[in-house]
Enzyme design. Structure first.
Site, PDB file in Angstrom:
ATOM      1  CB  CYS A 153      -0.941  -0.013   1.194  1.00 37.56           C
ATOM      2  SG  CYS A 153      -1.824  -1.586   1.343  1.00 37.56           S
ATOM      3  CG  HIS A 194      -6.284   1.936   0.293  1.00 39.94           C
ATOM      4  ND1 HIS A 194      -5.124   2.499  -0.200  1.00 39.94           N
ATOM      5  CD2 HIS A 194      -5.872   0.856   1.025  1.00 39.94           C
ATOM      6  CE1 HIS A 194      -4.079   1.801   0.220  1.00 39.94           C
ATOM      7  NE2 HIS A 194      -4.507   0.804   0.945  1.00 39.94           N
TER       8      HIS A 194
END
Lengths: 388, 388
Positions: free
Chosen positions: A84, A334
């Site tokens: 991420c 996200h």
């Protein structure tokens, strides 16, 4: 050392982009950043691109040259991957090359396409950010891993599900005013508390959504900005990175994230500031507990004291340190590989007065972007400042 | 600008490592490099790690912190990916950080585990280095793509399957003396010509094998080498990178690789040399035709003249420019993410006199390593020289 100026920014909306390919998403963000900067693709000298699981999502590796081509750029390119934190790493290494004078103008960004995969495949794909042998094969997925961290934190320091709900409420409220956000509706503390449990103590509203999207920046050296007469009202004045052991079980503590602390220490030193100089922050809130851990590891508050910051209005719009005015991962969304770059885009726009929520921070001069990979085995921190 | 010194090198044998994990392979190579350098893991400041399809091969993304941990290193880390040029990119960005004085000591390397996937899955996985929409969905895999390039080359410039066979024979002969190589047997021109066709005109012996393996280097600044009294007899004096459009159909030519030319031009300029100063080279020979394209694009010979260099003994052991003394990808093997770093390891050892084939080049002072991704949409070139 040359300061790195932000000459242009571009985003897709984060959310479900049914029927659109990754190259299409990145082209939208990248071309927007080039147009914003007023720079032609031929001028670009390097591309730093972040993506996490393109091989799984679109059977597409080797995305560096693909994405450069999608925006008409023929310069050398590489893909950075740190789960991420992939495009946080891209920003990091681009800033270093510009500071060193090795590059004068770079496109930096990231993209992730996830919603086409289906929920089970996405959850499995995201789980490849954990240790496949010692976590993945034991059934650990990320909601579970962050739930373990939340339980350990609450056991050590206290705090409640209600405290966490206030973080979700705050970030949804911020996203509601942001047309680029995945979710544009407010929620209440009661709704958050009544939502289905995903992994106790975390409920549905403690988790960020699965999103598609892309983000891009045009970063230039001070010399290039001046010689080309670019409007580049913000600069990245500090960059830091940190790592930790990949598996939670190997860590000394589950209630603190040293990778973030290392990254922040390096970034503050480079910028010549302390955490107390920061006017606003975008931090990696993939789960509400992650925002708490981030704020403590970034040095905004003592260990064990971060749980109530949203509840007490410190990090809300109008508070002393507004956090995740974009809506954060929690509500802005996200798209993994795009997140780190999008955080820097948000900070730059908030400081430059061009973000939909910029009116909340009219006097802000210093912003921080914090991107994390996995359970914070990788972290990057960038300091963005308004140029005097 | 600080020169980058090679303080240590480490390799696993390339081949089939049944039952061993990626972290196990990288640990072997990385710890060997640290031991060779005489540097403790705690001293390492950065890790640059290359891997191509770990998410597909081992369900393991986010390998940067995993591999750092496997060798006891806690420093910031990132994974670089550019298909088969992944660890060439890792070397590239590490060298830049060291040249800039941002890092004094870095571990650089790569790993790929492929043989556990099964042939069909590997072929599909490797095909993610091509354009998934315009090549992959049309059935293009890499033997087919390089066969198209070979056909176009032969149509434009001539040359024969026998010329290509001489490249395979040369690289097998070199690998036969290299205990780290996947294949350690010589072949004849007749055997190469009689082998089954994979994608006409390329036969079985025109293609590199599917290999597992890892490679690592410890790179240090000149300052660090001197202050720590390290034996670091070689230096990376030039680094270059280039990109091209991803899909073959979008290229101006299929018989030349401008990404390699760009990378070489940059690397030669940085080192202050020309192609004529190079004493030996490791080039990206995933297929025999790739060695021809590489030698021309690197400027060793005019366009259209490279086909006969192995046949005429120019690039053989004892020739004017020995190429792929390690055995090359063709016979040493091609664990994708490890290849670029392994090429630099081979060049460093050949120059330092510690490679099994070093006796073939007793007076060599300047070596070149050329790594390519996909059908050379990504390329890196590094110049390695003996320190006076």
């Amino acid at each position: 050392m040359s300061t790195t100026r932000i000459a242009g920014t571009g985003l897709t909306r984060f959310g479900v982009h049914e029927g659109r390919s990754g190259r299409d998403l990145f082209a939208e963000a990248g071309l927007a950043a080039l147009a914003d900067a007023g720079i032609s693709p031929e001028a670009i000298e390097e591309v730093y691109y972040g993506n996490f699981i393109g091989e799984l999502a679109e059977e597409q590796g080797h995305q560096g040259p693909l994405m450069a081509d999608a925006i008409g750029v023929a310069a050398p390119t590489r893909r950075l991957e740190g789960a991420c934190a992939s495009s946080g790493l891209a920003v990091r290494d681009a800033v270093r090359a510009i500071e060193a004078g090795q590059t004068d103008v770079a496109v930096v960004g990231g993209m992730e396409r996830l919603t086409n995969m289906g929920t089970t495949a996405v959850t499995g794909g995201l789980a490849t950010a954990a240790d496949a042998v010692y976590e993945g094969q034991a059934g650990v997925t990320f909601p579970g891993a962050y739930a373990l961290m939340a339980r350990a934190y609450i056991e050590a320091y206290g705090g409640s599900k209600t405290d966490l709900a206030h973080i979700a409420v705050k970030n949804h409220a911020n996203a509601a005013a942001n047309p680029d956000a995945h979710y544009q509706h407010e929620i209440t503390v009661e709704e958050a508390l009544e939502a289905p449990i995903v992994a106790s103590p975390l409920g549905l509203y403690d988790a960020c959504p699965i999103s598609d999207g892309a983000a891009a920046l045009v970063l230039v050296s001070e010399r290039f900005a001046e010689s080309h007469g670019l409007e580049a009202p913000t600069a990245i004045t500090g960059s830091g990175a940190g790592s930790d052991r990949l598996a939670l079980q190997d860590r000394a503590s589950m209630t603190y994230t040293p990778a973030t602390e290392s990254a922040a220490t390096e970034a503050y030193a480079a910028a010549g500031i302390t955490s107390q100089d920061v006017d606003l922050a975008e931090v990696h809130d993939c789960f509400t507990i992650a925002e708490v851990l981030a704020l403590e590891s970034l040095g905004f508050i003592e260990r064990g004291e971060g749980m109530g910051l949203a509840r007490d209005g410190v990090t809300t719009r109008g508070g002393r340190l507004p956090v995740n005015l974009s809506g954060g991962l929690k509500a802005k969304g996200h798209p993994v590989g795009a997140t780190g770059a999008a955080q820097v885009v948000a900070v730059a726009r908030l400081l430059a007065g061009t973000h939909p929520n910029a009116s909340a921070v009219p006097n802000a001069r210093v912003g921080l972007a914090h991107n994390a990979g996995g359970t914070v085995a990788t972290a990057t921190v960038h300091i963005v400042e308004v140029i005097e």
